[in-house]
Write a protein that holds these residues in place. Structure first.
Motif, PDB file in Angstrom:
ATOM      1  N   LEU A 142      -3.186  26.942 -19.017  1.00  0.00           N
ATOM      2  CA  LEU A 142      -2.812  25.910 -19.983  1.00  0.00           C
ATOM      3  C   LEU A 142      -4.006  25.510 -20.826  1.00  0.00           C
ATOM      4  CD1 LEU A 142      -0.786  23.848 -21.109  1.00  0.00           C
ATOM      5  CD2 LEU A 142      -1.447  22.317 -19.234  1.00  0.00           C
ATOM      6  N   TYR A 143      -5.159  25.367 -20.187  1.00  0.00           N
ATOM      7  CA  TYR A 143      -6.386  25.014 -20.913  1.00  0.00           C
ATOM      8  C   TYR A 143      -6.724  26.067 -21.966  1.00  0.00           C
ATOM      9  CZ  TYR A 143     -11.438  24.700 -21.690  1.00  0.00           C
ATOM     10  OH  TYR A 143     -12.683  24.636 -22.263  1.00  0.00           O
ATOM     11  N   THR A 145      -4.668  28.183 -23.365  1.00  0.00           N
ATOM     12  CA  THR A 145      -3.637  28.153 -24.412  1.00  0.00           C
ATOM     13  C   THR A 145      -3.898  27.038 -25.408  1.00  0.00           C
ATOM     14  OG1 THR A 145      -1.997  29.034 -22.858  1.00  0.00           O
ATOM     15  CG2 THR A 145      -1.161  27.937 -24.820  1.00  0.00           C
ATOM     16  N   LEU A 146      -4.204  25.856 -24.908  1.00  0.00           N
ATOM     17  CA  LEU A 146      -4.469  24.720 -25.796  1.00  0.00           C
ATOM     18  C   LEU A 146      -5.739  24.938 -26.614  1.00  0.00           C
ATOM     19  CD1 LEU A 146      -3.586  21.740 -23.417  1.00  0.00           C
ATOM     20  CD2 LEU A 146      -2.194  22.705 -25.264  1.00  0.00           C
ATOM     21  N   THR A 149      -4.851  27.738 -29.354  1.00  0.00           N
ATOM     22  CA  THR A 149      -3.961  27.242 -30.410  1.00  0.00           C
ATOM     23  C   THR A 149      -4.610  26.110 -31.198  1.00  0.00           C
ATOM     24  OG1 THR A 149      -2.890  25.777 -28.778  1.00  0.00           O
ATOM     25  CG2 THR A 149      -1.851  27.900 -29.213  1.00  0.00           C
ATOM     26  N   GLY A 150      -5.354  25.247 -30.498  1.00  0.00           N
ATOM     27  CA  GLY A 150      -6.048  24.166 -31.204  1.00  0.00           C
ATOM     28  C   GLY A 150      -7.106  24.703 -32.149  1.00  0.00           C
TER      29      GLY A 150
END
Length: 433
Positions: A142-143, A145-146, A149-150
């Motif tokens: 999740l980290y 991915t964020l 994308t960020g």
């Protein structure tokens, strides 16, 4: 040193995953270098615009640096320098590495930020995400991915660059053969990494199932605590055996043989099953180990607890278990009486002393055995409880080992008894109910 709070098996799996990821980084970098070389081999480099020269240089530098990153991580994991928390740093490095290269490509090509996803470095995203799957760490995935994308969002919407020259021609260059070949190669490499990730997870899952099946098979013949030690590879030490201080508890149902002769087999089976559930619950409550069942009887063991745990010793736990089991059986008996069925009475004998404990047999058929005078005494105290009669009898040695004063613990002295196979008499006590 093991990381605090992390299961050792999970820690080893994390380090192994990072080692594999480091190898894949080097493989991805090597594959891209080969495709890069083949792609530009027939190109007249002298005819290319200056920004394309810089673009090729950045691409070459990126792939070499990525290989170096993989080699460094592989060295750290192989030499034992890597710690599980460092995986957060490598995940961050992967994401920032990709984002930095996209940014450099935007600046070098004079593109608008909206063109970020057309640039070849952006196509490393599937590869980086595939690496995350190898680690089997949802929060880390999740980290990543964020972060990805960020970062791409910032490049696309908040950091546009002013167009330089003929941007349309440069954009068209991103859609020609060589850039597209690199993009396809990255997709292929990401897919291959996913295949390896799936194979690794399947292998780990099969190993977990096999281990669970082995433990389940062992617990059919051995106490659960011993089965855990065997599953962890401790068969050799257990087969050698050892002498140790241990409290032994025997419990037997009064009049069961006569009662069962006139009962339906199903009723007898249900009765014994319920009895054993009371034994198991009481043993679990006081950290006892069920050594064996013998029809309507059971033998329980209480090893000495490590001092650092601060738990009661084996003798104290055995006596507490006897009281708990007696209370549980009485409650069950009252329920049966209210239902118009026969009551249940048991006899319990407890003794603490030195025993010889170990596993005997082959891996196909193992048996945990406890021998010694303490076992014989506990069994004969249980038998003696029939003639006294008393529900719970314990030796004076057991009360002393447990640190219990008989009067304060509501234990009543019984006449000393001469037990079969022993010279002299033994001081014994009965628990007042």
């Amino acid at each position: 040193m093991r990381e605090a709070g992390l299961n050792p098996l999970l820690q080893d799996a994390t380090v192994a995953a990072e080692r594999l990821v480091s190898v894949l980084r080097m493989a991805v970098a090597t594959g891209l270098l080969l495709v890069f070389g083949l792609t530009i081999s027939g190109t007249d480099l002298g005819s290319l615009a200056p920004y394309l020269h810089r673009q090729l240089f950045f691409a070459l530098l990126t792939m070499i640096a990525y290989f170096v990153l993989g080699a460094g991580c592989f060295l750290a994991t192989s030499q034992g320098w890597f710690r599980p928390w460092m995986a957060w740093l490598t995940v961050t490095a992967d994401a920032l590495f990709m984002l930095l290269n996209v940014r450099l490509s935007i600046l070098n090509g004079g593109f608008d930020g909206n063109m970020a996803l057309l640039l070849p470095p952006a196509w490393l995203v599937p590869v980086v995400m595939a690496f995350g799957v190898m680690r089997m760490h949802p929060r880390m995935q999740l980290y990543a991915t964020l972060l990805l994308t960020g970062g791409l969002t910032a490049l696309i919407f908040w950091l546009p660059t002013a167009p330089e020259g003929d941007q349309a021609a440069r954009i068209a260059g991103l859609l020609t053969g060589p850039p597209n070949v690199m993009k396809l190669t990255m997709i292929l490499l990401a897919g291959l990494v996913m295949v390896l990730a799936a194979a690794r997870m399947r292998r780990l899952f099969q190993r977990a199932l096999s281990s669970a099946e082995e433990r389940a098979n062992l617990t059919r013949y051995l106490p659960a605590q011993i089965a855990d030690q065997l599953a962890d590879g401790g068969l050799d030490s257990l087969q050698h055996g050892q002498r140790q201080a241990m409290a032994v508890l025997f419990v037997d149902i009064r009049g069961f043989t006569q009662w069962s002769e006139t009962r339906d087999p199903q009723d007898v089976g249900d009765f014994i099953t319920t009895f054993r559930s009371h034994v198991e619950n009481s043993a679990a409550r006081h950290d006892g180990m069920i050594d064996k069942y013998m029809g309507d009887a059971a033998m329980l063991l209480f090893a000495e607890a490590p001092e650092e745990r601060g738990a009661p010793n084996g003798a104290a736990r055995a006596l507490a278990c006897a009281a708990t089991l007696c209370k549980s059986i009485h409650a069950w008996s009252d329920q049966r009486l209210a239902a118009g069925e026969d009551t249940v009475e048991v006899g319990i004998g407890v003794h603490a002393g030195e025993v010889f404990a170990g596993v005997v047999g082959s891996e196909n058929r193992l048996e945990y055995s406890v021998f010694g005078d303490a076992v014989n005494i506990a069994s004969r105290l249980e038998q003696h409880s029939k003639t006294v009669p008393e529900t719970i009898i314990a030796s004076a040695q057991t009360l002393e080992a447990a640190g219990i004063a008989p009067a304060r613990g509501r234990w009543r002295a019984l006449p000393p008894v001469a037990l079969r196979g022993r010279s002299g008499v033994m001081d014994i006590f009965a628990k007042e109910e």
